[in-house]
Write a protein that holds these residues in place. Sequence first.
Motif, short mmCIF file in Angstrom:
data_model
loop_
_atom_site.label_atom_id
_atom_site.label_comp_id
_atom_site.label_asym_id
_atom_site.label_seq_id
_atom_site.Cartn_x
_atom_site.Cartn_y
_atom_site.Cartn_z
N ARG A 137 37.61 45.97 20.68
CA ARG A 137 37.37 45.02 21.78
C ARG A 137 37.17 43.61 21.22
O ARG A 137 37.64 42.63 21.80
CB ARG A 137 36.13 45.47 22.56
N ASP A 138 36.48 43.48 20.08
CA ASP A 138 36.27 42.16 19.47
C ASP A 138 37.60 41.47 19.22
O ASP A 138 37.78 40.30 19.57
CB ASP A 138 35.57 42.30 18.11
N ASP A 161 39.71 40.79 22.52
CA ASP A 161 39.21 39.60 23.23
C ASP A 161 39.66 38.31 22.54
O ASP A 161 40.02 37.34 23.20
CB ASP A 161 37.68 39.61 23.26
N SER A 178 30.86 40.46 32.25
CA SER A 178 31.87 40.80 31.24
C SER A 178 31.23 40.87 29.88
O SER A 178 30.39 40.04 29.53
CB SER A 178 32.96 39.71 31.20
N ASN A 179 31.66 41.86 29.10
CA ASN A 179 31.28 41.92 27.70
C ASN A 179 29.77 42.06 27.47
O ASN A 179 29.23 41.59 26.47
CB ASN A 179 31.78 40.64 26.99
#
Lengths: 323, 323, 323, 323
Positions: free
Chosen positions: B155-156, B159, D58-59
């Motif tokens: 996810r890092d 994004d 989000s996140n």
Amino acid sequence: MKKIAVFTSGGDAPGMNACIRAVVRGAIYHQVEIYGIRYGYNGMIKGDIYHMNSHSVSNILQKGGTILKSARSQDFRTKEGRQKAYEQLQKFGIEGLIAIGGDGTFTGANIFYEEYGVPTVGAPGTIDNDLYGTDYTIGFDTAVNTALQAIDKIRDTADSHDRIFFIEVMGRDSGYLAIQSGIGGGAEIVMVPETRTSSADVINILKQGWNRKKTSSIIVVAEGDEEGDALQIADKVKQALNDKDMRVTILGHIQRGGSPTAADRTLASRLGLGALEGLLNGEKNKMAGIINDKLVYTSFKECITLQKPINPDLLRMVEILSV
Amino acid sequence: MKKIAVFTSGGDAPGMNACIRAVVRGAIYHQVEIYGIRYGYNGMIKGDIYHMNSHSVSNILQKGGTILKSARSQDFRTKEGRQKAYEQLQKFGIEGLIAIGGDGTFTGANIFYEEYGVPTVGAPGTIDNDLYGTDYTIGFDTAVNTALQAIDKIRDTADSHDRIFFIEVMGRDSGYLAIQSGIGGGAEIVMVPETRTSSADVINILKQGWNRKKTSSIIVVAEGDEEGDALQIADKVKQALNDKDMRVTILGHIQRGGSPTAADRTLASRLGLGALEGLLNGEKNKMAGIINDKLVYTSFKECITLQKPINPDLLRMVEILSV
Amino acid sequence: MKKIAVFTSGGDAPGMNACIRAVVRGAIYHQVEIYGIRYGYNGMIKGDIYHMNSHSVSNILQKGGTILKSARSQDFRTKEGRQKAYEQLQKFGIEGLIAIGGDGTFTGANIFYEEYGVPTVGAPGTIDNDLYGTDYTIGFDTAVNTALQAIDKIRDTADSHDRIFFIEVMGRDSGYLAIQSGIGGGAEIVMVPETRTSSADVINILKQGWNRKKTSSIIVVAEGDEEGDALQIADKVKQALNDKDMRVTILGHIQRGGSPTAADRTLASRLGLGALEGLLNGEKNKMAGIINDKLVYTSFKECITLQKPINPDLLRMVEILSV
Amino acid sequence: MKKIAVFTSGGDAPGMNACIRAVVRGAIYHQVEIYGIRYGYNGMIKGDIYHMNSHSVSNILQKGGTILKSARSQDFRTKEGRQKAYEQLQKFGIEGLIAIGGDGTFTGANIFYEEYGVPTVGAPGTIDNDLYGTDYTIGFDTAVNTALQAIDKIRDTADSHDRIFFIEVMGRDSGYLAIQSGIGGGAEIVMVPETRTSSADVINILKQGWNRKKTSSIIVVAEGDEEGDALQIADKVKQALNDKDMRVTILGHIQRGGSPTAADRTLASRLGLGALEGLLNGEKNKMAGIINDKLVYTSFKECITLQKPINPDLLRMVEILSV
């Protein structure tokens, strides 16, 4: 210099946020206005630029990825793209740049300076550790530890089933990640672009291991190895040894993410601050690096063209430690 | 019953060692002699059997894999193999068995009982959580957390680059691992064997996300999904959306290893002790399970043939939470 | 030299096992017989000594602690104790020693050589990184990361409640661990034995932070700080600021354990092999170290008496980065 | 109901953010306007209230702490405070509340309903798992795993030095955290408020262990144990056994932070959505819980007054597994 901007470019690496934070907080400390550019050179061309303050970088030190986003820019490779980028910087009154990235990033910055005279100082951010001018790049230590933790897990199941595993780690041009995670993971063999290990060598070493009653083995392969990728090598070895039970794992993008390690946070903070203070002191077209625990600046040209060799002590260790 | 033996069989799972420890310590507590069989049914056939004491299981609670090693046995599928196995048990005077494993393990134990009358009680050890007769299997919670930590890392980078990632997790027949790691990882879509999601559905959901300004997305795919594996699905989606920047990561065998989580250590300890005390109390051909926090025994037959459905609340949540 | 022995002594540190493994495998590679001594100098006195082979060190690379056990020995401080130790070594025919430990360990080895002429080469194993003669000691990187992960967790709750936390890390004589975990953890203040920070300074910095709308703060305190321990400092600050909501956490012994990081495994392997090959090449009464990525040997005397200063760049960074 | 608000209150727990996210996304899915209240009841009184949308959450799924901040409110215990809080809700047009917290939070909500008729549905967020009406509370699984990882690290150093460690975990009124981390960590003894273990018992068990050649031991103590805290108990045992080498570690606030585990993210998501949909369906003054994998609503009154006992199977296991 009263206004500068910071951006990240190329593949992201854990610690880039710690580096951004150091640039921003350092700028505030030195009373310079600081802007962030989103999506690297693409954002520069589009003017995706915003003013940053101390709170912009609160609570990002421990985060993977980059809050400024990253991209590889085709447009910046064109004269028109760079012209637009220059106009955007003019519009905001930005006099200097901090570029966090790797080879491609610094190549772009070099051309940009020659054409428009905008001074840039770089900070090396890439998990591959393949940049001349610094002992370590931002993200490398985290990526090694991520690979290592994966290898530790695979070792559990390899041992339980007496299996051979081929594990592919990142590193298109450099075996740094492979060699360090291989030593840390107790790999029997590490295959890196820097040295020539043939499938025949692998087969020999595995046979010797069996003679010494090794029941499971880990072979770490850098994705850029000249003998092929992990799947190809495993296929050759499988056929030669007639062992259908071998397995392949390609670690892939997990190596790019994750909360940065202590070493990466400290390194990124030092390099961010070093790049900033270098720029304020008149450095340009140089990358800040740490060599032997000292801050140094190396010209982009050298960083891009010169090779950083792997310490031969490390290559020798793999052989000795797997006896 | 004065002498019993314990073994692990099939794919290894984190927590198997904690389970072995509970069996051994429980046997000592109840003053029963306890033996370990290495390499599952293969070791039973070969007589790879040894006496265990309290120290045999010291300091293994936190270790992944299985100190008794595991294997899938072709020989035990033959009458001759089972005959030899029975003779070995006779030789050692072993009167009952604790089998830690899954479907295949219990199928073998069932046949073995019918032929030779050796009673076995099972403990469910598999990361897939696909066994009827228990809410959770040993290793599932650890595997979910391993998958989740990988998804968090991906996810890092997703994004940072505004990218779509397809992540393939284990689960040939069951979507448990996919659905839990998908919910935990904030996946936009989870594709499991239990429900029908077509590539066209994926494309629609991604398009809707773009309309809501989602810039990156995670799609978790169980390896046994009927629409294909992650690479195949990604290819279809890539072509339809003409987005070359999508990436695929296959988590693979890292999901099998690692130090077990707290929940797996407790579960494995309860099931190991439960299986042992069941055997001593006359249970046979049954698997120990925990349902609604209570120890229950279910016949191997039911465990093998009945299906454990995924809680529909979980499937519904993925859709709601990704708005 | 045909027979040598290895032992660990003093406080244990993650990576000691990786170091033992490198010594043992290196000895086998160089065809030297290798013995292990349990419980440091105590075991030497008692003759708790055993022959090691390649399998003795299988699967220990990733483990915290030391399989050779450790102890601080009162008896070795006496002439009688050392006499007995010498006799034991004679009995086994051991001609040279590899000592993994810190200050006290090397002091003992030095005296032992002067009295009995047994050559020792040391490898620096201590989480404090307070040894002259090497950039880093085995266990330091792991301990920093352990402390950092704890600080990251505390930051979560500090932020949620707008609280000030004092976190005490190990380091009786050295602020290395405090400064690195403080920088990595984004601490507002780091208190180390090497510099003078008074409670009044702390109070001032906190007040300035409030003026800049900082709502929570982390203060990292090395246990050996001259202003007192974390509890004492927190008490003074609490009273002065009349803030009852401050909290103190003493990280304690968790910093000594855990699976070593990649950097510690590589360092420990290099130093173990370096110590061994040094001994075989005639070095004695010296510690193997890595300075600027090169293997060096420094006399025990210098290691014990000289001070390794903290890089002032790091101390300066804490101030700048917390603006 | 067209406008509702969500807040967190009391001690923070990992997973609170995942719960907030589920409430917000669920509200959007059901087309209800959703507001966030910062700092619990304090923020309600002050009107620290803001409109939330899908991007607000989000996140945050993977983050410890709470983005809505938390506090214990003295003012809300007064009639004036609650009056002001009601007026603020009126001002924003808020018709119902989702409260994420524990005992104190629900007590406040109960009184508030009686006085002003504002309906609240709760979600249980506390690391202590001491709430009746749900099998597990949000944050418990993460806290157990955090404690366990710390115990694993301490075990490394305990083993290396043959030491006894007393480890204090959180749990003023409940031994849940202690018993689960004790079983997972292989503790020889676990001391919890629910059962009576005297220092004399501890001394006996340790002596028995020595007779069986146990060289190191871990004793886990819940902070609320009636025999005293870890330091007090250790002192008594130290004196009785004349063993100066025992150590005490108080884990403290690290147990409150950290990225939530898979189980906590799923649980928090289910409970957040369950609380929201309950409120929309007319539930009030109730807490959403999961019992036997099913969503249930229990009145605040019962949640606050009834006790959730520890499963006696778990207490019995500690004794058997440490033989």
